[in-house]
Design a protein around this motif. Structure first.
Motif, PDB file in Angstrom:
ATOM      1  N   UNK A  62      -5.288  -1.884   0.528  1.00  0.00           N
ATOM      2  CA  UNK A  62      -5.041  -0.650  -0.203  1.00  0.00           C
ATOM      3  C   UNK A  62      -5.918   0.403   0.452  1.00  0.00           C
ATOM      4  N   UNK A  63      -5.308   1.503   0.921  1.00  0.00           N
ATOM      5  CA  UNK A  63      -6.005   2.509   1.721  1.00  0.00           C
ATOM      6  C   UNK A  63      -5.880   3.866   1.050  1.00  0.00           C
ATOM      7  N   UNK A  64      -6.954   4.644   1.089  1.00  0.00           N
ATOM      8  CA  UNK A  64      -6.910   6.036   0.659  1.00  0.00           C
ATOM      9  C   UNK A  64      -6.231   6.811   1.777  1.00  0.00           C
ATOM     10  N   UNK A  65      -5.062   7.370   1.519  1.00  0.00           N
ATOM     11  CA  UNK A  65      -4.289   8.027   2.578  1.00  0.00           C
ATOM     12  C   UNK A  65      -4.937   9.319   3.056  1.00  0.00           C
ATOM     13  N   UNK A  66      -5.746   9.934   2.228  1.00  0.00           N
ATOM     14  CA  UNK A  66      -6.407  11.182   2.626  1.00  0.00           C
ATOM     15  C   UNK A  66      -7.573  10.918   3.573  1.00  0.00           C
ATOM     16  N   UNK A  67      -8.371   9.892   3.300  1.00  0.00           N
ATOM     17  CA  UNK A  67      -9.577   9.628   4.091  1.00  0.00           C
ATOM     18  C   UNK A  67      -9.409   8.473   5.066  1.00  0.00           C
ATOM     19  N   UNK A  68      -8.419   7.591   4.851  1.00  0.00           N
ATOM     20  CA  UNK A  68      -8.237   6.403   5.681  1.00  0.00           C
ATOM     21  C   UNK A  68      -9.163   5.266   5.287  1.00  0.00           C
ATOM     22  N   UNK A  69      -9.951   5.456   4.248  1.00  0.00           N
ATOM     23  CA  UNK A  69     -10.925   4.440   3.816  1.00  0.00           C
ATOM     24  C   UNK A  69     -10.209   3.265   3.153  1.00  0.00           C
ATOM     25  N   UNK A  70     -10.668   2.045   3.508  1.00  0.00           N
ATOM     26  CA  UNK A  70     -10.131   0.841   2.874  1.00  0.00           C
ATOM     27  C   UNK A  70     -10.683   0.760   1.462  1.00  0.00           C
ATOM     28  N   UNK A  71      -9.796   0.652   0.475  1.00  0.00           N
ATOM     29  CA  UNK A  71     -10.218   0.629  -0.923  1.00  0.00           C
ATOM     30  C   UNK A  71     -10.325  -0.780  -1.484  1.00  0.00           C
ATOM     31  N   UNK A  72      -9.371  -1.640  -1.113  1.00  0.00           N
ATOM     32  CA  UNK A  72      -9.376  -2.998  -1.646  1.00  0.00           C
ATOM     33  C   UNK A  72      -8.560  -3.895  -0.731  1.00  0.00           C
ATOM     34  N   UNK A  73      -9.058  -5.126  -0.584  1.00  0.00           N
ATOM     35  CA  UNK A  73      -8.295  -6.077   0.207  1.00  0.00           C
ATOM     36  C   UNK A  73      -9.182  -6.959   1.036  1.00  0.00           C
ATOM     37  N   UNK A  74      -8.616  -7.764   1.855  1.00  0.00           N
ATOM     38  CA  UNK A  74      -7.173  -7.850   2.083  1.00  0.00           C
ATOM     39  C   UNK A  74      -6.448  -8.491   0.903  1.00  0.00           C
ATOM     40  N   UNK A  75      -5.286  -7.944   0.602  1.00  0.00           N
ATOM     41  CA  UNK A  75      -4.478  -8.408  -0.520  1.00  0.00           C
ATOM     42  C   UNK A  75      -3.533  -9.520  -0.100  1.00  0.00           C
ATOM     43  N   UNK A  76      -3.114  -9.504   1.144  1.00  0.00           N
ATOM     44  CA  UNK A  76      -2.266 -10.571   1.685  1.00  0.00           C
ATOM     45  C   UNK A  76      -2.416 -10.565   3.200  1.00  0.00           C
ATOM     46  N   UNK A  77      -1.937 -11.625   3.817  1.00  0.00           N
ATOM     47  CA  UNK A  77      -2.009 -11.728   5.271  1.00  0.00           C
ATOM     48  C   UNK A  77      -0.772 -12.420   5.797  1.00  0.00           C
ATOM     49  N   UNK A  78      -0.479 -12.143   7.065  1.00  0.00           N
ATOM     50  CA  UNK A  78       0.617 -12.824   7.745  1.00  0.00           C
ATOM     51  C   UNK A  78       0.282 -12.889   9.228  1.00  0.00           C
ATOM     52  N   UNK A  79       0.761 -13.922   9.921  1.00  0.00           N
ATOM     53  CA  UNK A  79       0.477 -14.031  11.347  1.00  0.00           C
ATOM     54  C   UNK A  79       1.190 -12.930  12.123  1.00  0.00           C
ATOM     55  N   UNK A  80       0.537 -12.482  13.178  1.00  0.00           N
ATOM     56  CA  UNK A  80       1.118 -11.415  13.982  1.00  0.00           C
ATOM     57  C   UNK A  80       0.818 -11.585  15.450  1.00  0.00           C
ATOM     58  N   UNK A  81       1.520 -10.812  16.248  1.00  0.00           N
ATOM     59  CA  UNK A  81       1.316 -10.778  17.701  1.00  0.00           C
ATOM     60  C   UNK A  81       1.219  -9.326  18.137  1.00  0.00           C
ATOM     61  N   UNK A  82       0.355  -9.086  19.086  1.00  0.00           N
ATOM     62  CA  UNK A  82       0.342  -7.815  19.796  1.00  0.00           C
ATOM     63  C   UNK A  82       0.854  -8.128  21.191  1.00  0.00           C
ATOM     64  N   UNK A  83       1.898  -7.426  21.594  1.00  0.00           N
ATOM     65  CA  UNK A  83       2.532  -7.675  22.886  1.00  0.00           C
ATOM     66  C   UNK A  83       2.418  -6.413  23.736  1.00  0.00           C
ATOM     67  N   UNK A  84       1.961  -6.606  24.980  1.00  0.00           N
ATOM     68  CA  UNK A  84       1.874  -5.504  25.928  1.00  0.00           C
ATOM     69  C   UNK A  84       3.126  -5.505  26.788  1.00  0.00           C
ATOM     70  N   UNK A  85       3.835  -4.379  26.769  1.00  0.00           N
ATOM     71  CA  UNK A  85       5.032  -4.165  27.581  1.00  0.00           C
ATOM     72  C   UNK A  85       4.698  -3.142  28.660  1.00  0.00           C
TER      73      UNK A  85
END
Length: 146
Positions: A62-85
Protein backbone atom coordinates in the motif's frame (compact mmCIF):
# COMPACT_ATOMS: atom_id res chain seq x y z
CA UNK A 1 -12.84 10.51 12.64
CA UNK A 2 -14.36 13.51 10.89
CA UNK A 3 -15.63 13.32 7.34
CA UNK A 4 -13.33 16.24 6.46
CA UNK A 5 -10.30 14.11 7.37
CA UNK A 6 -11.50 11.18 5.25
CA UNK A 7 -12.13 13.43 2.23
CA UNK A 8 -8.69 14.97 2.43
CA UNK A 9 -6.95 11.57 2.29
CA UNK A 10 -9.17 9.97 -0.34
CA UNK A 11 -7.32 8.77 -3.43
CA UNK A 12 -3.85 9.09 -1.93
CA UNK A 13 -3.34 5.38 -1.31
CA UNK A 14 -2.87 2.73 -3.95
CA UNK A 15 -1.71 -0.87 -4.12
CA UNK A 16 1.52 -1.19 -6.13
CA UNK A 17 3.87 -4.03 -6.97
CA UNK A 18 7.52 -3.55 -6.00
CA UNK A 19 10.47 -5.70 -7.09
CA UNK A 20 12.75 -7.69 -4.74
CA UNK A 21 15.80 -9.48 -6.23
CA UNK A 22 16.22 -13.18 -5.50
CA UNK A 23 19.02 -13.97 -8.00
CA UNK A 24 21.73 -12.21 -9.97
CA UNK A 25 21.46 -11.59 -13.71
CA UNK A 26 21.97 -14.73 -15.78
CA UNK A 27 21.96 -15.57 -19.44
CA UNK A 28 18.57 -16.38 -20.84
CA UNK A 29 18.26 -20.17 -21.24
CA UNK A 30 18.41 -21.27 -24.87
CA UNK A 31 15.11 -23.15 -24.43
CA UNK A 32 13.36 -19.90 -23.50
CA UNK A 33 14.77 -18.19 -26.59
CA UNK A 34 13.75 -21.12 -28.83
CA UNK A 35 10.24 -21.63 -27.43
CA UNK A 36 9.31 -17.97 -26.85
CA UNK A 37 6.79 -16.09 -28.92
CA UNK A 38 8.14 -13.75 -31.63
CA UNK A 39 6.49 -10.37 -32.20
CA UNK A 40 6.80 -8.83 -35.66
CA UNK A 41 7.68 -5.13 -35.72
CA UNK A 42 5.40 -2.64 -37.39
CA UNK A 43 6.50 0.65 -38.91
CA UNK A 44 8.59 2.73 -36.46
CA UNK A 45 9.12 -0.28 -34.20
CA UNK A 46 12.32 -2.13 -33.44
CA UNK A 47 12.75 -5.80 -32.64
CA UNK A 48 14.35 -6.65 -29.28
CA UNK A 49 15.76 -10.01 -28.20
CA UNK A 50 15.66 -11.39 -24.65
CA UNK A 51 19.24 -12.04 -23.53
CA UNK A 52 19.31 -11.92 -19.71
CA UNK A 53 16.94 -12.57 -16.85
CA UNK A 54 16.80 -12.22 -13.10
CA UNK A 55 14.36 -13.94 -10.76
CA UNK A 56 12.69 -12.13 -7.91
CA UNK A 57 9.51 -11.49 -6.05
CA UNK A 58 6.85 -8.97 -6.87
CA UNK A 59 5.63 -7.65 -3.52
CA UNK A 60 2.34 -5.78 -3.23
CA UNK A 61 2.44 -2.71 -0.97
CA UNK A 62 0.00 0.00 0.00
CA UNK A 63 1.68 3.21 -1.21
CA UNK A 64 0.97 6.90 -0.66
CA UNK A 65 0.58 8.06 -4.27
CA UNK A 66 1.52 11.65 -3.44
CA UNK A 67 4.82 10.89 -1.66
CA UNK A 68 5.63 7.37 -2.93
CA UNK A 69 6.11 6.24 0.68
CA UNK A 70 5.35 2.60 1.50
CA UNK A 71 2.49 2.59 4.01
CA UNK A 72 1.87 -1.10 4.66
CA UNK A 73 3.03 -4.43 3.38
CA UNK A 74 4.01 -6.51 1.76
CA UNK A 75 0.40 -7.62 1.53
CA UNK A 76 1.01 -10.37 -1.02
CA UNK A 77 3.78 -11.72 -3.21
CA UNK A 78 4.20 -13.56 -6.47
CA UNK A 79 7.23 -14.85 -8.37
CA UNK A 80 8.54 -12.60 -11.10
CA UNK A 81 11.21 -12.21 -13.74
CA UNK A 82 13.06 -9.19 -15.01
CA UNK A 83 14.08 -9.75 -18.62
CA UNK A 84 16.56 -7.62 -20.54
CA UNK A 85 15.71 -7.21 -24.23
CA UNK A 86 18.22 -5.68 -26.67
CA UNK A 87 18.32 -4.78 -30.34
CA UNK A 88 20.40 -7.00 -32.62
CA UNK A 89 23.14 -4.34 -32.79
CA UNK A 90 23.21 -4.08 -28.97
CA UNK A 91 22.67 -0.31 -29.09
CA UNK A 92 19.23 -0.16 -27.42
CA UNK A 93 17.59 -2.06 -24.60
CA UNK A 94 14.42 -2.43 -22.55
CA UNK A 95 13.81 -4.12 -19.19
CA UNK A 96 10.46 -5.86 -18.64
CA UNK A 97 9.02 -7.28 -15.43
CA UNK A 98 6.95 -10.41 -15.94
CA UNK A 99 5.02 -12.79 -13.74
CA UNK A 100 6.78 -16.14 -13.38
CA UNK A 101 5.76 -19.72 -12.64
CA UNK A 102 7.46 -21.63 -9.85
CA UNK A 103 8.39 -25.22 -10.69
CA UNK A 104 10.39 -27.38 -8.28
CA UNK A 105 13.60 -25.45 -7.65
CA UNK A 106 13.37 -22.89 -10.45
CA UNK A 107 11.21 -20.19 -11.93
CA UNK A 108 9.88 -20.34 -15.47
CA UNK A 109 8.57 -17.55 -17.70
CA UNK A 110 4.83 -17.16 -18.27
CA UNK A 111 3.33 -19.52 -20.84
CA UNK A 112 2.95 -16.66 -23.33
CA UNK A 113 6.57 -15.50 -22.90
CA UNK A 114 7.85 -13.47 -25.85
CA UNK A 115 11.54 -14.01 -26.49
CA UNK A 116 11.48 -11.40 -29.25
CA UNK A 117 9.38 -8.26 -28.80
CA UNK A 118 8.59 -5.24 -30.95
CA UNK A 119 8.54 -1.78 -29.38
CA UNK A 120 8.29 1.80 -30.56
CA UNK A 121 11.72 3.39 -30.93
CA UNK A 122 10.87 5.93 -28.23
CA UNK A 123 10.23 3.19 -25.64
CA UNK A 124 13.78 1.81 -25.72
CA UNK A 125 16.85 3.20 -23.96
CA UNK A 126 20.35 3.68 -25.36
CA UNK A 127 22.97 1.20 -24.12
CA UNK A 128 26.37 2.48 -22.96
CA UNK A 129 29.14 1.89 -25.52
CA UNK A 130 30.96 -0.41 -23.06
CA UNK A 131 28.06 -2.95 -23.08
CA UNK A 132 27.02 -2.88 -26.74
CA UNK A 133 29.44 -5.54 -28.02
CA UNK A 134 28.52 -7.96 -25.22
CA UNK A 135 24.79 -7.49 -25.82
CA UNK A 136 25.21 -7.89 -29.59
CA UNK A 137 27.16 -11.15 -29.12
CA UNK A 138 24.55 -12.54 -26.72
CA UNK A 139 21.77 -11.80 -29.24
CA UNK A 140 23.84 -13.45 -31.99
CA UNK A 141 24.52 -16.55 -29.88
CA UNK A 142 20.91 -17.03 -28.73
CA UNK A 143 19.07 -16.10 -31.93
CA UNK A 144 21.59 -16.23 -34.78
CA UNK A 145 20.95 -12.59 -35.68
CA UNK A 146 23.63 -10.41 -37.27
Amino acid sequence: MSSKYRRRNRGQKKLKWRWKDETDNRLLPQSWADKGRIESPEEDEVQLYAIQCRAGLLLEWLVNTRTGKLLRGPLSEKPGLRVLYVTADGEHALMKELDARETDDSWKPPKQFASVIAKDREEVDPVPDSSQDCYRRLAENLYGVD
